[in-house]
Design an enzyme around this catalytic site. Structure first.
Site, PDB file in Angstrom:
ATOM      1  N   THR A 176      -6.178   5.405  13.075  1.00  0.00           N
ATOM      2  CA  THR A 176      -5.098   6.371  13.296  1.00  0.00           C
ATOM      3  C   THR A 176      -5.587   7.795  13.028  1.00  0.00           C
ATOM      4  OG1 THR A 176      -4.318   5.686  11.110  1.00  0.00           O
ATOM      5  CG2 THR A 176      -3.055   4.928  12.994  1.00  0.00           C
ATOM      6  N   LYS A 220     -17.026  -0.025   9.673  1.00  0.00           N
ATOM      7  CA  LYS A 220     -16.710   1.351  10.091  1.00  0.00           C
ATOM      8  C   LYS A 220     -17.985   2.174  10.283  1.00  0.00           C
ATOM      9  CE  LYS A 220     -12.206   1.305   7.730  1.00  0.00           C
ATOM     10  NZ  LYS A 220     -11.181   1.558   8.764  1.00  0.00           N
ATOM     11  N   HIS A 279      -2.693  -6.435  11.595  1.00  0.00           N
ATOM     12  CA  HIS A 279      -3.454  -5.183  11.489  1.00  0.00           C
ATOM     13  C   HIS A 279      -4.956  -5.370  11.370  1.00  0.00           C
ATOM     14  CE1 HIS A 279      -0.016  -2.391  10.940  1.00  0.00           C
ATOM     15  NE2 HIS A 279       0.563  -3.463  10.409  1.00  0.00           N
ATOM     16  N   LYS A 297     -12.439   7.868   6.049  1.00  0.00           N
ATOM     17  CA  LYS A 297     -11.758   6.567   6.116  1.00  0.00           C
ATOM     18  C   LYS A 297     -12.330   5.704   5.011  1.00  0.00           C
ATOM     19  CE  LYS A 297     -13.295   6.453  10.458  1.00  0.00           C
ATOM     20  NZ  LYS A 297     -12.139   6.148  11.278  1.00  0.00           N
ATOM     21  N   ARG A 298     -11.707   4.527   4.773  1.00  0.00           N
ATOM     22  CA  ARG A 298     -12.296   3.622   3.789  1.00  0.00           C
ATOM     23  C   ARG A 298     -13.768   3.365   4.116  1.00  0.00           C
ATOM     24  NH1 ARG A 298      -8.675   1.334  -0.170  1.00  0.00           N
ATOM     25  NH2 ARG A 298     -10.425  -0.009  -0.686  1.00  0.00           N
ATOM     26  N   LYS A 337      -4.981  11.773  14.777  1.00  0.00           N
ATOM     27  CA  LYS A 337      -4.703  13.022  14.052  1.00  0.00           C
ATOM     28  C   LYS A 337      -5.741  14.083  14.412  1.00  0.00           C
ATOM     29  CE  LYS A 337      -2.977  10.010  10.429  1.00  0.00           C
ATOM     30  NZ  LYS A 337      -3.407   9.227   9.252  1.00  0.00           N
TER      31      LYS A 337
HETATM   32  C1  26V Z   1      -5.708  -6.568   2.809  1.00  0.00           C
HETATM   33  C2  26V Z   1      -5.580  -6.612   1.476  1.00  0.00           C
HETATM   34  C3  26V Z   1      -5.962  -7.807   0.807  1.00  0.00           C
HETATM   35  C4  26V Z   1      -5.530  -7.932  -0.606  1.00  0.00           C
HETATM   36  C5  26V Z   1      -5.468  -6.703  -1.385  1.00  0.00           C
HETATM   37  C6  26V Z   1      -4.913  -5.535  -0.696  1.00  0.00           C
HETATM   38  C7  26V Z   1      -5.094  -5.514   0.766  1.00  0.00           C
HETATM   39  C8  26V Z   1      -4.765  -4.412   1.470  1.00  0.00           C
HETATM   40  C9  26V Z   1      -4.899  -4.379   2.834  1.00  0.00           C
HETATM   41  C10 26V Z   1      -5.371  -5.461   3.516  1.00  0.00           C
HETATM   42  C11 26V Z   1      -5.487  -5.496   4.993  1.00  0.00           C
HETATM   43  C12 26V Z   1      -5.737  -4.222   5.544  1.00  0.00           C
HETATM   44  C13 26V Z   1      -5.532  -4.215   7.028  1.00  0.00           C
HETATM   45  C14 26V Z   1      -5.533  -2.808   7.492  1.00  0.00           C
HETATM   46  O1  26V Z   1      -5.384  -1.894   6.728  1.00  0.00           O
HETATM   47  N1  26V Z   1      -5.691  -2.623   8.764  1.00  0.00           N
HETATM   48  C15 26V Z   1      -5.722  -1.296   9.356  1.00  0.00           C
HETATM   49  O2  26V Z   1      -4.442  -1.046   9.881  1.00  0.00           O
HETATM   50  C16 26V Z   1      -4.356   0.222  10.504  1.00  0.00           C
HETATM   51  C17 26V Z   1      -2.929   0.429  10.933  1.00  0.00           C
HETATM   52  O3  26V Z   1      -2.592  -0.491  11.922  1.00  0.00           O
HETATM   53  C18 26V Z   1      -5.335   0.299  11.655  1.00  0.00           C
HETATM   54  O4  26V Z   1      -5.275   1.579  12.229  1.00  0.00           O
HETATM   55  C19 26V Z   1      -6.753   0.023  11.184  1.00  0.00           C
HETATM   56  O5  26V Z   1      -7.631  -0.025  12.274  1.00  0.00           O
HETATM   57  C20 26V Z   1      -6.782  -1.298  10.431  1.00  0.00           C
HETATM   58  O6  26V Z   1      -8.056  -1.501   9.836  1.00  0.00           O
END
Ligand code: 26V
Length: 839
Positions: free
Chosen positions: A682, A580, A383, A574-575, A686
């Site tokens: 995503t 971004k 992701h 978004k975050r 929407k």
């Molecule tokens: C990493 C970590 C590291 C440790 C703590 C918690 C945590 C939580 C999430 C992540 C990785 C996040 C990757 C992510 O959210 N990617 C997003 O995924 C979406 C669904 O596929 C996509 O639409 C977004 O573009 C992408 O940034």
């Protein structure tokens, strides 16, 4: 004019009474279930028996719980029937393992998918219940950070709608994503106490608890664990099940969330040597494992409790999966024919080692057999390409907590590197790059490498992302396993994101193309010609206006924020992250502000720039961006030059619920990441589904949105991913600063203290970041073309018919972005799973 009547304001779900919804659900081998024959005194019984309260005395929260419990009573038998059918038919079973499920609220969604809306509306009316007020009582289940967690929630809903035998596995965090408060424009994190009151949807199943053996005892201190080696210990995983109602209500699948506990009191002796006090604190300690969702989105630091959480999810889920597999009478050799496990990012990638352990140590298979079954069963989705988000875990941590797993990882690596060497003799650089172990002062396991090597499928989440993953991030692996790599462009569920979120537009679409689009979004293509129908355009604009007014009321009640519905609602939600580029948006706002100050005679259509999103608590620059947005907003509100024409509002505490209200109300969707950085996005889907026009870079799924609608129906701007990559190294933001007066003035105004007179140096770090040689996100490189795209937005907005035409085409061409399409692709080309309709 092709529509028949003014659409009603209430959502019209595919009704059970022969209205055509039967044929489209038949696509999935099932029709809707009429949930009739339930006496509608369920609600009263729940109030009296669960709450022991007089009907007239019940408060809103009690009324919500009683309604939700009554709805659960209605779906309970169907839920059981789904499980019975899956047990009986023994189909290939799909499992979605994810550390995050960003569910949001469930009451209105479940009522909708059970097709009970007319019944519930009627029952509420007869009792004088205010449903809208009840719905607001339910806290969001915010068990995720953002896109990855919300995707998991959309996917399980689609799988249930499509009658796939599927179970989602996650953790039951006591605290989900933090609540965001704003104090003086700054983000302040507050705990999310979503379980403070009993959750009516969950069913605890202590009798199905599983034991997770660990190689050590541990203590937790602020997110880190201290390990006591050599003393084995155990955790208990208690499942809490939530119904996942498919649209039409025929299949009700399960989302199973694990809560960490200590093995029961019986084991206290072993745990603590008979020390009662110690035993009770061990219980508290064990429960910290599922206490809180890690709030970082893409910056994993060495937080060892997170590692334990990831293992806990994997161990509980695989134990449960194997138990179900064996209970259904299957034998080990059939594992990959009967079970498909999808790993949502590398977070559950320990599944590779855990499944090998089970097959070697428990099933007694030899290595080659075990390896073949492991690879055949597991699949991995990537992701993100951000290097800082690619997980690695110190070998030391493995050794202390999971020594057997480390042994297995080493053996996987030994055999794998033998193959690499055989294919590339003498290329030790390649061996070093591909190894599952990163060498260095602290040796680490590379979880993405483990996931690619230990599964039969690796996919990205949009075409460009999958391509970059193959060609730039892991090219050695793509060359070695070409058949393993693929793409599955993300999607979102049109039930929650259109049918539920936008009842007015949903009703108009139903008038136009008949019911059935909600479970077959491709049907909306039939709306395309109506873009040329003046009458339809009027109805369309009226439906969008209604959504806008509804949001204006809702946000006024929630936050006391007054928005002008006559202004363009331009949203970036978004975050908060540098890639971004919320900063690009702010720079453009300041450019507009300078133009208005220079020339009070300018008359662009009024615009409200809406921002929402959380910053990781330790991401200081992201928090500073939030503060800047708020400072700019407050300054514009005070300045005569901007008043009524240019506004900025930061809406606190972005959530699924806020998104459901805001997206239908937005005219413009901001998708402005540096090309090559946003895996998919995503919210772009929407917004499009709800008729917003996109201003965006050629990044993630926005590229595919442009392919669907045609470039003339959105506003693309900026460098391409190749251009971004090509200018890496020599990009010089100062050049833009020196040669582009509007960019310079905007940056200077921000740095001057104009927006923050009390503390003039506040935004020096932002100026610094934007002007640093090689600035990776290339804000200034894209500012001019962004401002140009935004000028086109303003020009078009004045032409109501022209705007409506493009917006209608966006809705009409959104079919590809239903998560049903995505899931059909996963089922067909990764899982080999087919529907198992429940009679
Ligand atoms: C990493 C970590 C590291 C440790 C703590 C918690 C945590 C939580 C999430 C992540 C990785 C996040 C990757 C992510 O959210 N990617 C997003 O995924 C979406 C669904 O596929 C996509 O639409 C977004 O573009 C992408 O940034």
């Amino acid at each position: 004019m092709s529509t028949r009547a003014t659409p009603s304001a209430t959502p019209r779900a595919d009704g059970p009474e022969g209205d055509g919804s039967g044929d489209l659900l038949a696509r999935y081998g099932c029709g809707p279930v009429p949930f009739t024959g339930h006496d509608d005194a369920l609600y009263e019984r729940r109030l009296i028996f669960d709450h022991v309260v007089d009907l007239t005395e019940a408060g809103p929260r009690e009324r919500f719980e009683a309604v939700a419990a009554a709805i659960r009573d209605v779906l309970a038998q169907r839920w059981v029937r789904t499980q019975q059918e899956h047990e009986r038919a023994n189909p290939k079973q799909v499992y979605y393992l994810s550390m995050e499920f960003l569910i949001g609220r469930s009451l209105a969604n479940n009522v909708m998918n059970l097709l009970l809306s007319p019944l519930v509306d009627d029952a509420a009316r007869r009792r004088g219940l205010d449903l809208a007020e009840l719905i607001e009582q339910e806290p969001d289940a915010g068990l995720g950070n953002g896109g990855l967690g919300r995707l998991a929630a959309c996917f399980v809903e689609s799988m249930a709608t499509m009658a796939l035998p599927a179970i989602g596995y996650g953790l039951r965090y006591d605290f989900g994503i933090f609540r965001q408060e704003l104090r003086d424009g700054c983000q302040v994190e507050q705990p999310d106490r979503w379980l403070a009151r009993p959750d009516p949807w969950e069913v605890a199943r202590p009798n199905e608890a599983v034991t997770v053996p660990l190689g050590c005892r541990f203590e937790a201190h602020g997110g880190e664990i201290a390990v006591h080696r050599g003393q084995a210990s155990h955790l208990l995983g208690v499942p809490y099940d939530r119904p996942v109602v498919g649209h039409g209500g025929r299949t009700i699948n399960t989302l199973r969330l694990w809560k960490a506990e200590t093995p029961d009191v019986f084991d206290f002796g072993e745990f603590s040597g008979g020390d009662y006090f110690g035993a009770v604190s061990d219980r508290v300690l064990a429960e910290t494992v599922s206490r809180v969702l890690y709030p970082d989105d893409s910056t994993p630091r060495g937080r060892s409790l997170r590692f334990l959480q990831e293992y806990f999810l994997v161990a509980c889920s695989l134990d449960d999966i194997v138990a179900r597999f064996l209970r259904r009478g299957n034998d080990w050799p059939a594992l990959a024919d009967k079970v498909a496990v999808q790993l949502n990012d590398t977070h559950p990638a320990l599944a590779v080692a855990e499944l090998m352990r089970i097959l070697l140590d428990r099933a007694g298979l030899n290595w080659d057999r075990a390896w073949e079954l492991t690879i055949g069963t597991l699949a991995y989705t990537n992701h993100t390409l951000l290097p800082e988000a690619l997980e690695t875990w110190p070998v030391d941590l493995f050794e202390a907590l999971l020594p057997r797993h480390l042994e297995i990882v080493y053996e996987i690596n030994r055999r794998f590197l033998d193959d690499v060497r055989a294919a590339h003799p003498g290329d030790e650089a390649k061996v070093g790059r591909m190894s599952l172990i990163e060498e260095g002062p602290t040796r680490k396991v590379r979880m993405a490498h483990l996931a690619i090597v230990g599964t039969h499928s690796t996919n990205g989440v949009a075409a460009i992302h999958s391509e970059l993953l193959r060609t730039r991030t892991v090219p050695d692996f793509a060359a070695m396993f070409p058949g393993r790599f693929g793409n599955k462009t993300n999607g979102v569920t049109p039930r929650r994101w259109l049918l539920l979120a936008n009842p007015g537009l949903a009703a108009l679409l139903t008038e136009a193309v008949g019911v059935g689009w909600a479970a077959d979004l491709g049907k909306l293509a039939a709306v395309t010609p109506l873009a040329e129908d003046a009458g339809f355009r009027e109805h369309f604009l009226a439906a969008r206006r209604a959504a806008k007014l509804r949001f204006v009321d809702w946000i006024r009640d929630r936050d006391g924020i007054a928005l002008d519905p006559d202004s363009i609602f331009d949203a970036q939600v978004k975050r908060i992250h540098e890639y971004k580029r919320q900063l690009l948006n702010v720079l453009h706002v300041v450019v507009c502000y300078n133009r208005l100050r220079d020339d009070p005679g300018l008359d662009p259509p009024p615009r409200t720039f809406l921002f929402a999103g959380k910053a990781a608590p330790a991401y200081h620059l992201a928090k500073l961006i939030i503060r800047l947005i708020n400072d700019v907003g407050a300054t514009l509100d005070r300045d005569q030059a901007a008043r009524g024409r240019l506004r900025v509002a930061f809406l606190p505490d972005y959530s699924v619920t806020l998104a459901e209200r805001l997206i239908p109300a937005s005219d413009v969707s901001e998708q402005i990441s540096t090309a090559g950085f946003e895996a998919s996005g995503t919210s772009n889907m929407k917004f499009m589904m709800n008729g917003a026009l996109t201003v965006g870079t050629r990044d993630g799924a926005t590229i595919e949105i442009a392919e669907e609608v045609g470039e003339e129906n959105l506003f693309l701007f900026g460098l391409t991913a190749d251009q971004v990559a090509g200018s890496r190294g020599w990009y010089e933001p100062r050049w833009h600063y020196e040669h582009e007066p509007e960019a310079r003035r905007a940056l200077d105004l921000i740095a001057s203290g104009h927006f923050n007179p009390g503390e003039p140096g506040r935004y020096a770090p932002i100026r610094e970041a934007l002007l640093t040689h090689g600035e990776p996100y290339m804000h200034l490189a894209d500012l001019t073309s962004y401002a140009e795209a935004q000028r086109c937005v303003s020009d078009l907005y004045a032409d109501r018919a022209g705007w409506a035409r493009k917006a209608i085409i966006n809705v009409a061409r959104s079919g590809k972005f239903s998560s049903d399409r995505t899931i059909a692709e996963y089922a067909g080309s990764i899982w080999g799973a087919t529907p198992c309709p429940v009679a």
